[in-house]
Motif scaffolding. Sequence first.
Motif, mmCIF file in Angstrom:
data_model
loop_
_atom_site.group_PDB
_atom_site.id
_atom_site.type_symbol
_atom_site.label_atom_id
_atom_site.label_comp_id
_atom_site.label_asym_id
_atom_site.label_seq_id
_atom_site.Cartn_x
_atom_site.Cartn_y
_atom_site.Cartn_z
ATOM 1 N N THR A 1 -4.689 -15.324 -34.244
ATOM 2 C CA THR A 1 -5.884 -14.740 -33.708
ATOM 3 C C THR A 1 -5.759 -13.343 -33.435
ATOM 4 N N ASP B 1 -10.966 -17.310 -38.992
ATOM 5 C CA ASP B 1 -10.001 -17.918 -38.195
ATOM 6 C C ASP B 1 -10.413 -19.285 -37.713
ATOM 7 N N GLU B 2 -9.271 -20.106 -38.041
ATOM 8 C CA GLU B 2 -9.355 -21.627 -37.816
ATOM 9 C C GLU B 2 -10.948 -22.263 -38.133
ATOM 10 N N GLU C 1 -12.676 -17.442 -34.167
ATOM 11 C CA GLU C 1 -12.144 -18.781 -33.856
ATOM 12 C C GLU C 1 -13.372 -19.447 -32.899
HETATM 13 MG MG LIG Z 1 -6.043 -18.666 -32.678
#
Ligand SMILES: [Mg+2]
Lengths: 282, 338
Positions: free
Chosen positions: A61, A185-186, A108
Amino acid sequence: MSEAASLTSEAPQSAPAASILSVNNIEVIYDHVILVLKGVSLEVPQGGIVALLGANGAGKTTTLKAISNLLRAERGEVTKGSIEFEGRRVDALTPNDLVKSGVVQVMEGRHCFEHLTIEENLLTGAYTRSDGRGAVQADLEMVYSYFPRLKERRGSMAGYTSGGEQQMCAIGRALMSRPKMILLDEPSMGLAPQLVEGIFETVKRLNEAEGVSFLLAEQNTNVALRYARYGYILESGRVVLDGDAEKLRENEDVKEFYLGLSASGRKSYRDVKHYKRRKRWL
Amino acid sequence: MNATATRFGIWMALVPLLIAILGLGLQGLAIIDTSLFFTWGYFLEVLIAGLLQGVLYSLVALGFVLIFKASGIFNFAQGSMVLFAALTMVGFIEMGLHWTLAFILAAGVMVVLAIVIEKVVLRPMVNQPHIILFMATIGIFYFLDGFGQTLWGSDVKVLDIGIPKDPMFVLPNVFEGGILINSFDLVAALVGAVLVAVLAVFFQYTRVGRALRAVADDHQAALSVGIPLKTIWAIVWSVAGIVALVAGIMWGSKAGVQFSLALIALKALPVLILGGFTSIPGAIVGGLIIGAGEQVAEVFLGPLVGGALQDWFAYMLALGFLLFRPQGLFGEKIIERI
Ligand SMILES: [Mg+2]
Ligand SMILES: Nc1ncnc2c1ncn2[C@@H]1O[C@H](COP(=O)(O)OP(=O)(O)O)[C@@H](O)[C@H]1O
């Protein structure tokens, strides 16, 4: 950098000139004292999908936020190295200018605007654009064509939609800025496997049809390496391994530590080598 | 947004009922205790005067809500912004300008002020805890207070933009002598209503309005899609400044422009507790309830406790609310999913 093992014959620095994003040896410090990234370098080729892998807390991140310049809002700072987008230094740009020049991050945990409807969420993504209502409206339809589910839920408040719908909304919102590159992100976090597969399929289609390049951070190594063409593995703020996705999938250490497969029955000096690596990795 | 609208509708439908119950209650009290006085005509008259007064409370509270929603800052300086705006307006009129021109210039001054506050105060403190920003707004309060008086003098000033002040008597056939309504209060209420309607449309349907709501929901996400927080804050403070100007003109024309204007912010606090810190409809309804409540209480219950109920009624009501409904009538609930 010298520690990083490369699985391709060429080092990442000498990747073809057609890279859209290059991160050169950046160091990130939070709160003036916490050193989190200790020299991370990576390249995303024009039109590529690159995975940034690693366990929780590895620095994925932080790397994405360093690129999108969202670090400053968290008292983080890039203290060394440089970041280039389309050959231009972008370290000093505000997030607003960065989005205008074509890089947008999907954070995220999705971060939809809870009290705005899905459609309003998507429209906020077009905030930086000045090419008129018609163009924005056309892109809204484009987003709905990739995510028909969003069209059904267009009038619902985002806070009351499901996790999968929120992930679609977050990606759709990013698309509304007409990006050349999305930092994702994710995307798989907290979603059922089927939904994850759907999201990644869409990423692939967006990459092929709209020409959007992706840098995606994932803990779900298995899925990420099936859709990405290249991968970097981060550990405690360093790239410890990088290579073509197929090669990474074949790699014994990746299999053991990230894909949950162990190379059983092989007892030779290679185990000793693995043991040494493991120590460094954990 | 829809849930809020529904709740708003329900409350509006309940209002006549609540008023009737309140009236009956007071009538009953007046029968029991002969020191109290009650007629329906007088009750409605006091109630309406209170509601109209309440609109002004709402206007002040609205300024607080705007800034609180967009930046999470409780702007202690809102009251002094009201005073400063009114002083500026009077200053321009004293220079011989027509009031419309004075209004436009004063609005311009409030926008400049907003931009300066964003640049000089908010930007350097952007990542500080909210309490620090709150302290900074206390600083702004004293600065504006002093600066305004240095610039425009500290004596009580008359602000007259030609709003009629004659009393009107309505429904003389229904109630004996009719109900007295102050036409100034009526105009003030209309202006307030128009302002609120314009703001509502701005927030709901424009690109910037949408961005404002987005920032209110999630700063980080707003930044990530390229919404420039600094611009948004400057806009929000400008809007709050213009709302303060309108509130200042209304209060100032009614009671004169003087330091006590800065203190009406203290009345806005119970309004906010009642309506919820993040809700625009809440600020409006809260202001109306407090305005009407304190007038009715003063006139019809005051004799019971020896008067001066008006000064603390609002705080009593707010305290009650803190106990039973701390998020206020319309405070946004945090959406939680399992
Ligand atoms: Mg992360
Ligand atoms: N705002 C912050 N302040 C201080 N440390 C942070 C902050 N954000 C992240 N970190 C630390 O940086 C490291 C990397 O975090 P992060 O980039 O979020 O990892 P990942 O995304 O790979 O899980 C972690 O050790 C985390 O505790």
